[in-house]
Design a protein around this motif. Structure first.
Motif, PDB file in Angstrom:
ATOM      1  N   THR A  18       0.850  -1.190   0.000  1.00  0.00           N
ATOM      2  CA  THR A  18       0.000   0.000   0.000  1.00  0.00           C
ATOM      3  C   THR A  18       0.890   1.246   0.000  1.00  0.00           C
ATOM      4  O   THR A  18       2.118   1.151  -0.057  1.00  0.00           O
ATOM      5  N   ALA A  19       0.267   2.415   0.107  1.00  0.00           N
ATOM      6  CA  ALA A  19       1.030   3.671   0.158  1.00  0.00           C
ATOM      7  C   ALA A  19       1.650   3.921   1.528  1.00  0.00           C
ATOM      8  O   ALA A  19       2.403   4.886   1.690  1.00  0.00           O
ATOM      9  N   VAL A  20       1.350   3.074   2.496  1.00  0.00           N
ATOM     10  CA  VAL A  20       1.893   3.250   3.846  1.00  0.00           C
ATOM     11  C   VAL A  20       3.307   2.670   3.886  1.00  0.00           C
ATOM     12  O   VAL A  20       3.497   1.482   3.590  1.00  0.00           O
ATOM     13  N   PRO A  21       4.311   3.461   4.240  1.00  0.00           N
ATOM     14  CA  PRO A  21       5.680   2.935   4.278  1.00  0.00           C
ATOM     15  C   PRO A  21       5.912   2.057   5.503  1.00  0.00           C
ATOM     16  O   PRO A  21       5.831   2.522   6.641  1.00  0.00           O
ATOM     17  N   VAL A  22       6.174   0.793   5.261  1.00  0.00           N
ATOM     18  CA  VAL A  22       6.481  -0.154   6.338  1.00  0.00           C
ATOM     19  C   VAL A  22       7.647  -1.032   5.889  1.00  0.00           C
ATOM     20  O   VAL A  22       7.850  -1.231   4.692  1.00  0.00           O
ATOM     21  N   PRO A  23       8.421  -1.568   6.837  1.00  0.00           N
ATOM     22  CA  PRO A  23       9.487  -2.492   6.460  1.00  0.00           C
ATOM     23  C   PRO A  23       8.897  -3.771   5.860  1.00  0.00           C
ATOM     24  O   PRO A  23       7.767  -4.161   6.173  1.00  0.00           O
ATOM     25  N   GLU A  24       9.668  -4.409   5.009  1.00  0.00           N
ATOM     26  CA  GLU A  24       9.230  -5.690   4.455  1.00  0.00           C
ATOM     27  C   GLU A  24       9.401  -6.781   5.507  1.00  0.00           C
ATOM     28  O   GLU A  24      10.473  -6.927   6.102  1.00  0.00           O
ATOM     29  N   ALA A  25       8.337  -7.530   5.760  1.00  0.00           N
ATOM     30  CA  ALA A  25       8.405  -8.645   6.705  1.00  0.00           C
ATOM     31  C   ALA A  25       9.021  -9.850   6.008  1.00  0.00           C
ATOM     32  O   ALA A  25       8.583 -10.240   4.929  1.00  0.00           O
ATOM     33  N   LEU A  26      10.032 -10.444   6.622  1.00  0.00           N
ATOM     34  CA  LEU A  26      10.776 -11.522   5.979  1.00  0.00           C
ATOM     35  C   LEU A  26      10.478 -12.895   6.545  1.00  0.00           C
ATOM     36  O   LEU A  26      10.540 -13.887   5.834  1.00  0.00           O
ATOM     37  N   LEU A  27      10.145 -12.957   7.841  1.00  0.00           N
ATOM     38  CA  LEU A  27       9.942 -14.270   8.461  1.00  0.00           C
ATOM     39  C   LEU A  27       9.256 -14.104   9.806  1.00  0.00           C
ATOM     40  O   LEU A  27       9.587 -13.180  10.558  1.00  0.00           O
ATOM     41  N   LEU A  28       8.313 -14.986  10.083  1.00  0.00           N
ATOM     42  CA  LEU A  28       7.662 -15.064  11.388  1.00  0.00           C
ATOM     43  C   LEU A  28       7.979 -16.414  12.005  1.00  0.00           C
ATOM     44  O   LEU A  28       7.869 -17.445  11.339  1.00  0.00           O
ATOM     45  N   CYS A  29       8.373 -16.416  13.269  1.00  0.00           N
ATOM     46  CA  CYS A  29       8.638 -17.664  13.983  1.00  0.00           C
ATOM     47  C   CYS A  29       7.835 -17.693  15.274  1.00  0.00           C
ATOM     48  O   CYS A  29       8.007 -16.817  16.133  1.00  0.00           O
ATOM     49  N   THR A  30       6.954 -18.668  15.414  1.00  0.00           N
ATOM     50  CA  THR A  30       6.154 -18.806  16.634  1.00  0.00           C
ATOM     51  C   THR A  30       6.689 -19.917  17.545  1.00  0.00           C
ATOM     52  O   THR A  30       6.108 -20.181  18.592  1.00  0.00           O
ATOM     53  N   ASP A  31       7.793 -20.550  17.143  1.00  0.00           N
ATOM     54  CA  ASP A  31       8.420 -21.598  17.937  1.00  0.00           C
ATOM     55  C   ASP A  31       9.297 -20.956  19.008  1.00  0.00           C
ATOM     56  O   ASP A  31      10.377 -20.435  18.723  1.00  0.00           O
ATOM     57  N   GLU A  32       8.846 -20.981  20.240  1.00  0.00           N
ATOM     58  CA  GLU A  32       9.563 -20.297  21.313  1.00  0.00           C
ATOM     59  C   GLU A  32      10.892 -20.957  21.664  1.00  0.00           C
ATOM     60  O   GLU A  32      11.711 -20.368  22.367  1.00  0.00           O
TER      61      GLU A  32
ATOM     62  N   ILE B 273       9.077  10.253   5.291  1.00  0.00           N
ATOM     63  CA  ILE B 273       8.890   9.130   6.207  1.00  0.00           C
ATOM     64  C   ILE B 273       9.169   7.833   5.454  1.00  0.00           C
ATOM     65  O   ILE B 273       8.504   7.516   4.464  1.00  0.00           O
ATOM     66  N   THR B 274      10.166   7.108   5.916  1.00  0.00           N
ATOM     67  CA  THR B 274      10.566   5.870   5.245  1.00  0.00           C
ATOM     68  C   THR B 274       9.925   4.630   5.843  1.00  0.00           C
ATOM     69  O   THR B 274       9.862   3.591   5.194  1.00  0.00           O
ATOM     70  N   ALA B 275       9.451   4.722   7.079  1.00  0.00           N
ATOM     71  CA  ALA B 275       8.796   3.563   7.696  1.00  0.00           C
ATOM     72  C   ALA B 275       7.994   3.987   8.914  1.00  0.00           C
ATOM     73  O   ALA B 275       8.436   4.839   9.689  1.00  0.00           O
ATOM     74  N   VAL B 276       6.814   3.389   9.061  1.00  0.00           N
ATOM     75  CA  VAL B 276       6.029   3.498  10.286  1.00  0.00           C
ATOM     76  C   VAL B 276       6.293   2.229  11.085  1.00  0.00           C
ATOM     77  O   VAL B 276       6.167   1.114  10.550  1.00  0.00           O
ATOM     78  N   LEU B 277       6.655   2.383  12.351  1.00  0.00           N
ATOM     79  CA  LEU B 277       7.094   1.259  13.185  1.00  0.00           C
ATOM     80  C   LEU B 277       6.141   1.034  14.359  1.00  0.00           C
ATOM     81  O   LEU B 277       5.192   1.785  14.563  1.00  0.00           O
ATOM     82  N   ASP B 278       6.436  -0.013  15.131  1.00  0.00           N
ATOM     83  CA  ASP B 278       5.776  -0.299  16.409  1.00  0.00           C
ATOM     84  C   ASP B 278       4.258  -0.441  16.263  1.00  0.00           C
ATOM     85  O   ASP B 278       3.478   0.363  16.780  1.00  0.00           O
ATOM     86  N   TRP B 279       3.866  -1.521  15.594  1.00  0.00           N
ATOM     87  CA  TRP B 279       2.454  -1.781  15.303  1.00  0.00           C
ATOM     88  C   TRP B 279       1.791  -2.666  16.355  1.00  0.00           C
ATOM     89  O   TRP B 279       0.731  -3.243  16.100  1.00  0.00           O
ATOM     90  N   GLU B 280       2.371  -2.766  17.536  1.00  0.00           N
ATOM     91  CA  GLU B 280       1.875  -3.734  18.517  1.00  0.00           C
ATOM     92  C   GLU B 280       0.464  -3.425  19.021  1.00  0.00           C
ATOM     93  O   GLU B 280      -0.225  -4.308  19.519  1.00  0.00           O
ATOM     94  N   MET B 281      -0.004  -2.164  18.881  1.00  0.00           N
ATOM     95  CA  MET B 281      -1.352  -1.814  19.342  1.00  0.00           C
ATOM     96  C   MET B 281      -2.327  -1.626  18.182  1.00  0.00           C
ATOM     97  O   MET B 281      -3.436  -1.131  18.374  1.00  0.00           O
ATOM     98  N   SER B 282      -1.917  -2.032  16.989  1.00  0.00           N
ATOM     99  CA  SER B 282      -2.771  -1.827  15.811  1.00  0.00           C
ATOM    100  C   SER B 282      -3.974  -2.758  15.816  1.00  0.00           C
ATOM    101  O   SER B 282      -3.934  -3.857  16.356  1.00  0.00           O
ATOM    102  N   THR B 283      -5.050  -2.293  15.192  1.00  0.00           N
ATOM    103  CA  THR B 283      -6.285  -3.072  15.104  1.00  0.00           C
ATOM    104  C   THR B 283      -7.202  -2.390  14.095  1.00  0.00           C
ATOM    105  O   THR B 283      -6.791  -1.446  13.407  1.00  0.00           O
ATOM    106  N   LEU B 284      -8.432  -2.855  13.975  1.00  0.00           N
ATOM    107  CA  LEU B 284      -9.461  -2.143  13.227  1.00  0.00           C
ATOM    108  C   LEU B 284     -10.296  -1.356  14.227  1.00  0.00           C
ATOM    109  O   LEU B 284     -10.730  -1.899  15.245  1.00  0.00           O
ATOM    110  N   GLY B 285     -10.503  -0.078  13.929  1.00  0.00           N
ATOM    111  CA  GLY B 285     -11.267   0.722  14.873  1.00  0.00           C
ATOM    112  C   GLY B 285     -11.490   2.124  14.360  1.00  0.00           C
ATOM    113  O   GLY B 285     -11.468   2.375  13.151  1.00  0.00           O
TER     114      GLY B 285
END
Length: 349
Positions: free
Chosen positions: A92-106, A231-243
């Protein structure tokens, strides 16, 4: 991602919460060829909650995000949600870093984590950091912050694959209830006006506009500013949601209000020469988004209340000896200031 220009971490350097060797082994399995040498890792300072690391093999660098050490509220530190939203917004037009990998194995590093690209840019957290830009550049940077927020709120959640990312119905009621519970959990002293502010907000709930993706903690020091003051990136999306998108705007307006408290431990850049005032930012958002901002005083007052609750929680943990560091001893004295600002904003709105 950058916090200025920190030196690259040395190979094998292992900060708390991240074992470079175990991370390298996992990346070699899941993304063979991505890493070409021993990894070094370095904690990036400045985050409020989730931990952020810069990792490098000496040739390329990436960023790793994981929950804080010893965290207990999984919903507040959900790596899947952060990874999902930046993945969805990348095209989208929102600048965010590219996500490369998610690991849920603690078992890999001790907690779920994700890896994303390292984006060049600087987070401006203080007046002193902004001052060298001068008034014109400072103004341009802050106005672009509003323009990027407009772009975020223009994203069609369903088209981006985020149609089920939150529960927008009753969003404001739940937010108010949630922060009321947070207050009850950490309030151990008399705070004149806090209950009156909470109750007044509940009586004056506005009708929300159509829901959008909301960031939840949108402010200047949660974005990176790069070449050309863009603005090259918007960070810290931990509180993001639909609202309700106006919650983001109200929070931004609060953070862009000059507290008149030099040396405050709460970061604000509003005193920098050239920094637009909240009214100008709100007007620009209204013009560019087409949204009705007639009730923005409620949203800004809610932001003051929310920050008062957060600061009281920090103060409470400080009194218990659970939080140490510079500035924490002064957090408690700020809470009445935020309460008063909230009451005044709601009354004048």
């Amino acid at each position: 991602m950058s916090n200025g220009t920190p030196p690259p971490p040395a190979a094998g350097q292992a900060p708390p919460g991240l074992d470079p060797e175990r991370l390298r082994a996992h990346l070699d399995r899941e993304r063979p060829g991505l890493v070409s040498g021993p990894l070094g890792a370095q904690l990036i300072e400045g985050g409020r909650s989730n931990l952020t690391y810069r990792v490098t093999d000496g040739t390329a660098s990436w960023v790793v995000r994981r929950p804080p050490l010893g965290h207990v509220l999984a919903t507040a530190h959900d790596m899947r949600r952060e990874h999902r939203v930046i993945s969805a917004l990348h095209d989208t037009a929102v600048p965010v870093p590219e996500a490369l990998l998610l690991c849920t194995d603690e078992s890999v590093i001790g907690a779920p984590f994700y890896v994303m690209e390292l984006v060049a840019g600087t987070p401006y957290r203080t007046v002193e950091q902004l001052a060298p830009l001068g008034p014109e550049r400072t103004r341009a940077v802050v106005l672009s912050l509003v323009d990027t927020l407009v772009e975020l709120h223009a994203v069609d959640p369903a088209a981006a694959g985020l149609g089920d990312f939150g529960r927008p119905d009753g969003f404001l009621e739940r937010q108010l209830r949630r922060w009321g519970k947070q207050l009850a959990a950490s309030k151990n002293r008399d705070l004149p006006g806090i209950d009156a502010l909470h109750e007044a907000l509940g009586r004056a709930l506005p009708a929300s506009p159509a829901p959008t993706v909301v960031h939840g903690d949108y402010r200047l020091d949660n974005v990176l500013v790069g070449a050309g003051d863009t603005i090259t990136a918007v960070l810290d999306w931990e509180m993001s949601t639909l609202g309700d998108p106006l919650t983001d705007l109200g929070l931004l307006a609060m953070y862009c209000t000059d507290l008149g408290l030099p040396g405050s431990p709460v970061s604000t850049t509003s005193g920098a020469p050239g920094h637009p005032d909240p009214d100008e930012l709100i007007a620009r958002y209204a013009e560019r988004s087409g949204r009705d901002v007639g009730r923005i005083a409620w949203y800004t007052a809610f932001a003051w209340f929310k920050l008062a609750v957060i600061l009281e929680g920090i103060h409470y943990r400080y009194t218990l000896g659970q939080t140490v560091g510079a500035g924490f001893d002064r957090i408690g004295e700020l809470v009445p200031v935020f309460i008063d600002r909230g009451l005044t904003t709601l009354k004048e709105g």
